[in-house]
Design a protein around this motif. Structure first.
Motif, PDB file in Angstrom:
ATOM      1  N   ALA A   1       2.988  -4.711 -11.315  1.00 49.00           N
ATOM      2  CA  ALA A   1       2.095  -5.868 -11.198  1.00 49.00           C
ATOM      3  C   ALA A   1       1.768  -6.151  -9.730  1.00 49.00           C
ATOM      4  N   ALA A   2       2.753  -6.042  -8.850  1.00 51.11           N
ATOM      5  CA  ALA A   2       2.515  -6.283  -7.423  1.00 51.11           C
ATOM      6  C   ALA A   2       1.593  -5.217  -6.834  1.00 51.11           C
TER       7      ALA A   2
ATOM      8  N   ARG B   1      -3.777  -3.693  -4.894  1.00 54.24           N
ATOM      9  CA  ARG B   1      -4.980  -2.850  -5.005  1.00 54.24           C
ATOM     10  C   ARG B   1      -6.207  -3.697  -5.315  1.00 54.24           C
ATOM     11  N   ASP B   2      -6.052  -4.669  -6.246  1.00 55.09           N
ATOM     12  CA  ASP B   2      -7.173  -5.547  -6.575  1.00 55.09           C
ATOM     13  C   ASP B   2      -7.583  -6.378  -5.363  1.00 55.09           C
ATOM     14  N   GLY B   3      -6.626  -6.647  -4.476  1.00 53.44           N
ATOM     15  CA  GLY B   3      -6.912  -7.401  -3.263  1.00 53.44           C
ATOM     16  C   GLY B   3      -7.488  -6.560  -2.138  1.00 53.44           C
ATOM     17  N   GLY B   4      -7.578  -5.257  -2.346  1.00 54.85           N
ATOM     18  CA  GLY B   4      -8.216  -4.399  -1.363  1.00 54.85           C
ATOM     19  C   GLY B   4      -7.270  -3.587  -0.493  1.00 54.85           C
TER      20      GLY B   4
ATOM     21  N   ASP C   1      -1.054   1.675   2.615  1.00 53.07           N
ATOM     22  CA  ASP C   1      -0.300   0.435   2.835  1.00 53.07           C
ATOM     23  C   ASP C   1       0.757   0.234   1.746  1.00 53.07           C
ATOM     24  N   ILE C   2       0.367   0.457   0.517  1.00 50.69           N
ATOM     25  CA  ILE C   2       1.281   0.288  -0.616  1.00 50.69           C
ATOM     26  C   ILE C   2       2.403   1.315  -0.537  1.00 50.69           C
TER      27      ILE C   2
END
Length: 92
Positions: free
Chosen positions: A53-54, A59-62, A67-68
């Motif tokens: 979920a995080a 990803r949805d936040g760009g 970074d992930i």
């Protein structure tokens, strides 16, 4: 001394003395460890859902896969392969 083979049932009965046979009402010594492992497996499943979920929120936040992946401690390609959501087909 006899040359005949001993009866198998008698052989096994004499191999384990009656006082050493497991008693069903005495808990096994690793029962607490079994419960701990079961809790850990449930916790791992919950944590995997939280991590997914995080990652999806990032990803949805760009955020980029690089970074992930840095936060996850893995390569960007590995993070992408494990956590990328299937995309709907593009309309042509």
């Amino acid at each position: 001394m006899t040359s005949s083979a001993p009866d198998q049932a008698n052989e096994f009965a004499s191999a384990v003395p009656a006082e050493e046979e497991p008693v069903p009402h005495i808990p096994r010594p690793y029962r607490a460890l079994e419960r701990e492992l079961e809790r850990a497996v449930r916790d791992r499943a919950e944590i995997n859902l939280r991590v997914t979920a995080a990652v999806n929120a990032m990803r949805d936040g760009g955020c980029s896969w690089a970074d992930i992946a840095r936060i996850l401690g893995t390569a960007p390609q590995t993070a992408h392969k494990k956590y990328s959501k299937p995309r709907p087909p593009r309309e042509t």
